[in-house]
Design a protein around this motif. Structure first.
Motif, mmCIF file in Angstrom:
data_model
loop_
_atom_site.group_PDB
_atom_site.id
_atom_site.type_symbol
_atom_site.label_atom_id
_atom_site.label_comp_id
_atom_site.label_asym_id
_atom_site.label_seq_id
_atom_site.Cartn_x
_atom_site.Cartn_y
_atom_site.Cartn_z
ATOM 1 N N ALA A 321 67.671 21.274 47.843
ATOM 2 C CA ALA A 321 68.821 20.790 48.028
ATOM 3 C C ALA A 321 69.938 21.255 47.299
ATOM 4 N N GLU A 322 69.570 22.033 46.254
ATOM 5 C CA GLU A 322 70.497 22.927 45.535
ATOM 6 C C GLU A 322 70.280 24.175 45.460
ATOM 7 N N GLU A 323 70.414 24.870 44.015
ATOM 8 C CA GLU A 323 69.997 26.194 43.871
ATOM 9 C C GLU A 323 68.654 26.124 43.769
ATOM 10 N N PRO A 324 67.730 27.196 44.263
ATOM 11 C CA PRO A 324 66.407 27.322 44.219
ATOM 12 C C PRO A 324 65.892 27.394 42.571
ATOM 13 N N ILE A 325 64.658 26.825 42.503
ATOM 14 C CA ILE A 325 64.437 27.157 41.079
ATOM 15 C C ILE A 325 63.451 28.362 41.103
ATOM 16 N N PRO A 326 63.056 28.945 39.804
ATOM 17 C CA PRO A 326 62.666 30.090 40.130
ATOM 18 C C PRO A 326 60.871 30.239 40.608
ATOM 19 N N GLU A 327 60.213 29.187 40.191
ATOM 20 C CA GLU A 327 58.809 29.106 40.505
ATOM 21 C C GLU A 327 58.298 28.613 41.906
ATOM 22 N N ALA A 328 59.060 29.126 43.127
ATOM 23 C CA ALA A 328 58.686 29.075 44.423
ATOM 24 C C ALA A 328 57.138 29.562 44.436
ATOM 25 N N PRO A 329 56.411 28.658 45.392
ATOM 26 C CA PRO A 329 55.000 29.319 45.454
ATOM 27 C C PRO A 329 55.042 30.232 46.534
ATOM 28 N N ALA A 330 53.897 31.005 46.657
ATOM 29 C CA ALA A 330 53.719 31.984 48.075
ATOM 30 C C ALA A 330 52.429 31.849 48.659
ATOM 31 N N PRO A 331 52.476 31.996 49.820
ATOM 32 C CA PRO A 331 53.635 32.201 50.651
ATOM 33 C C PRO A 331 54.288 31.254 51.070
ATOM 34 N N HIS A 332 55.588 31.387 51.038
ATOM 35 C CA HIS A 332 56.469 30.535 51.366
ATOM 36 C C HIS A 332 57.847 30.821 52.038
ATOM 37 N N LEU A 333 58.357 29.876 52.604
ATOM 38 C CA LEU A 333 59.934 29.944 53.271
ATOM 39 C C LEU A 333 60.708 29.097 52.426
ATOM 40 N N ALA A 334 61.898 29.726 52.044
ATOM 41 C CA ALA A 334 62.990 28.960 51.582
ATOM 42 C C ALA A 334 63.669 27.887 52.481
ATOM 43 N N ILE A 335 63.744 26.866 52.179
ATOM 44 C CA ILE A 335 64.456 26.036 53.027
ATOM 45 C C ILE A 335 65.690 25.222 52.419
ATOM 46 N N ALA A 336 66.981 25.502 52.785
ATOM 47 C CA ALA A 336 68.043 24.790 52.177
ATOM 48 C C ALA A 336 68.209 23.519 52.923
ATOM 49 N N THR A 337 68.064 22.275 52.488
ATOM 50 C CA THR A 337 68.291 21.040 53.196
ATOM 51 C C THR A 337 69.648 20.670 53.029
ATOM 52 N N LYS A 338 69.950 19.645 54.031
ATOM 53 C CA LYS A 338 71.164 18.874 53.722
ATOM 54 C C LYS A 338 72.531 19.877 53.726
ATOM 55 N N CYS A 339 72.376 20.689 54.652
ATOM 56 C CA CYS A 339 73.393 21.773 54.675
ATOM 57 C C CYS A 339 74.693 21.202 55.400
ATOM 58 N N ASP A 340 74.592 20.023 55.797
ATOM 59 C CA ASP A 340 75.981 19.468 56.386
ATOM 60 C C ASP A 340 76.910 18.975 55.270
ATOM 61 N N ALA A 341 76.136 18.794 54.154
ATOM 62 C CA ALA A 341 76.907 18.147 53.031
ATOM 63 C C ALA A 341 77.151 19.093 51.710
ATOM 64 N N ARG A 342 76.404 20.317 51.995
ATOM 65 C CA ARG A 342 76.290 20.945 50.579
ATOM 66 C C ARG A 342 76.369 22.585 51.166
ATOM 67 N N PRO A 343 76.908 23.495 50.388
ATOM 68 C CA PRO A 343 77.133 24.874 50.720
ATOM 69 C C PRO A 343 75.652 25.516 50.796
ATOM 70 N N SER A 344 75.768 26.618 52.121
ATOM 71 C CA SER A 344 74.321 27.214 51.954
ATOM 72 C C SER A 344 73.793 28.014 50.885
ATOM 73 N N ILE A 345 72.835 28.284 50.902
ATOM 74 C CA ILE A 345 71.848 28.854 49.671
ATOM 75 C C ILE A 345 71.425 30.137 50.192
ATOM 76 N N ALA A 346 71.842 31.133 49.530
ATOM 77 C CA ALA A 346 71.370 32.630 49.727
ATOM 78 C C ALA A 346 69.756 32.866 49.905
ATOM 79 N N GLY A 347 69.535 33.203 50.963
ATOM 80 C CA GLY A 347 68.023 33.558 51.161
ATOM 81 C C GLY A 347 67.020 32.483 51.631
ATOM 82 N N ALA A 348 67.711 31.485 51.941
ATOM 83 C CA ALA A 348 67.052 30.312 52.567
ATOM 84 C C ALA A 348 67.636 29.824 53.911
ATOM 85 N N ILE A 349 66.706 29.318 54.848
ATOM 86 C CA ILE A 349 66.950 28.891 56.007
ATOM 87 C C ILE A 349 67.746 27.696 55.940
#
Length: 445
Positions: A321-349
């Motif tokens: 919902a905000e900035e990514p935390i560093p321990e993202a599991p793999a394999p994974h896709l980064a998903i930025a939610t609530k983009c209608d209310a918050r700025p987009s996050i680099a590297g995330a859909i």
């Protein structure tokens, strides 16, 4: 190039990590001698004349004050998994101890086994066929009970036995047909009548078609790919699941929406919705939000269940919902939610469950990743399916040629069908096929 079958090989055969017990496997012409050279009472191993368990062997290890006690399952002849003399040493499952025992056996004349080399030797010795060898890998890699059951059926010969019977039937038919060719100038000598030839070719076609359907069911039993939504609490996972389910649920109205709340820890049990999106069927799973410290005993249970889901997932969608935390599991896709209310996050859909923004891009990314996994994991099914299709094509051609009386050409198509069926089980096999199959195995299997 295949490894030398005359070598004696050794490897740890139990799963990685510590455990109560571990297994070291040795196989090859000098397996018994290698083990005997490592223990204090070698005659207890060398005198074994038939498969038996030898308990409490004393195996000295450098650095240990007393010898290590190991139990040895000894196969002194070809009646073993690999078709060669073999020994399995059972000992405490400490990784350093297991590695030390392997080093002792290498010093005694063995070499480290290559990935899948024990099972390769079983295939080359005729102990199992190629379908069963791939089933061994399927058992190891099974994602759940359904996949395990499907692999166990293949391992037990569920496909191999009907294929062997069909191939034997076609070999007898080919023998009769070619015998007739030897007496082609003798009008009164006929080994098989045209009507019987056509009937037996038609029956063979039907058997190949049935085996193809059986193979397709095996693939379905392995279960749909699982895509897991995970991330911190209140990251919008449940809302995203509901939005995707509304658009892509395989059974519209046949699913229950996930609970959505601003209170952390609302999702406790996994919520699973089968989707049909991007031309692929897959399951979307919502799990409890990841927390560094459980909020209580119930939340601790939910966290353990969520970890199990993460371990079994084919792909993880890590929701931020905000900035990514560093321990993202793999394999994974980064998903930025609530983009209608918050700025987009680099590297995330960027997605919005509220407006539907980014959902099509999310599905496209998921399907692209899943197809990568499928191409690798489905190779045994693909190989079998292609060979069955080739056999079916050759049998169809043989039936058409038989109707014209072209027995020589009919026999040629029958031989092609036999080769195709032989490639399924490994009766007809090349080094490159074996290399591709066994390169996927772990060492020790």
């Amino acid at each position: 190039m295949l490894p030398d079958q005359r070598d004696t090989i050794v490897a740890i055969a139990s799963p990685p990590g510590g455990a109560l017990r571990g297994v070291v496997r040795v196989s090859g012409p000098e397996a018994i001698g290698c083990v005997a050279r490592c223990v204090e009472s070698p005659d207890r191993v060398t005198r074994v004349s038939s498969a038996r368990l030898v308990e409490a062997l004393r195996l000295p290890i450098q650095g240990l004050a007393t010898p290590l006690l190991v139990d040895a399952m000894v196969w002194p002849d070809a009646r073993s998994y690999t078709g060669q003399p073999s020994v399995e040493l059972h000992l405490p499952g400490s990784p350093p101890l297991l590695a030390a025992v392997v080093e002792r056996l290498i010093a005694a004349g063995a070499r480290t086994a290559q990935p899948g080399e024990f099972t390769l030797r079983a295939v080359l010795a005729g102990r199992i066929d190629l379908v069963q060898a791939e089933a061994v890998l399927g058992v190891i890699d099974a994602r759940g009970d359904a996949g395990l059951r499907a692999a166990l059926v293949r391992l037990a010969g569920g496909l191999s036995h009907p294929l062997a019977e069909l191939r034997e039937t076609l070999l007898m038919l080919l023998a009769e047909l070619e015998a007739g060719l030897d007496f082609v100038e003798e009008e009164d000598v006929r080994f098989i009548e045209p009507a019987e030839l056509a009937a037996r070719l038609t029956a063979a076609q039907q058997q190949v078609a049935a085996l193809g359907e059986q193979l397709a069911r095996r693939g379905e039993q392995a279960g749909l790919p699982r895509v897991l939504l995970t991330g911190p609490p209140n990251a919008g996972k449940s809302s995203l699941l509901n939005a995707l389910a509304e658009r892509y649920a395989e059974s519209p109205g046949g699913w229950s929406p996930a609970l959505v709340s601003d209170q952390a820890g609302t999702t406790r049990d996994a919520v699973v919705v089968p989707l049909n999106a991007g031309g692929l069927r897959w399951e979307l799973v919502d799990s409890a939000g990841r927390t560094r410290t459980p909020l209580g005993e119930i939340d601790a249970v939910a966290q353990r269940l969520a970890q199990t889901e993460r371990d079994e997932a084919d792909l993880i969608l890590y929701c931020y919902a905000e900035e990514p935390i560093p321990e993202a599991p793999a394999p994974h896709l980064a998903i930025a939610t609530k983009c209608d209310a918050r700025p987009s996050i680099a590297g995330a859909i960027a997605t919005s469950a509220h407006t539907g923004a980014g959902l099509a891009e999310l599905v496209e990314g998921v399907v692209e990743r899943l197809r990568r996994v499928d191409r690798d994991e489905d190779q045994p099914l693909i190989r079998c399916r292609e060979s069955l299709q080739e056999a079916q094509t050759s049998l169809s051609a043989a039936l058409a040629l038989a109707a014209t009386g072209a027995d020589e050409l009919t026999a040629a198509e029958l031989r092609a069908a036999l080769d195709a069926l032989g490639r399924v089980t490994g009766v007809v096999v090349t080094d490159d096929v074996l290399d591709r199959v066994f390169s996927k195995f772990c060492i020790g299997k």
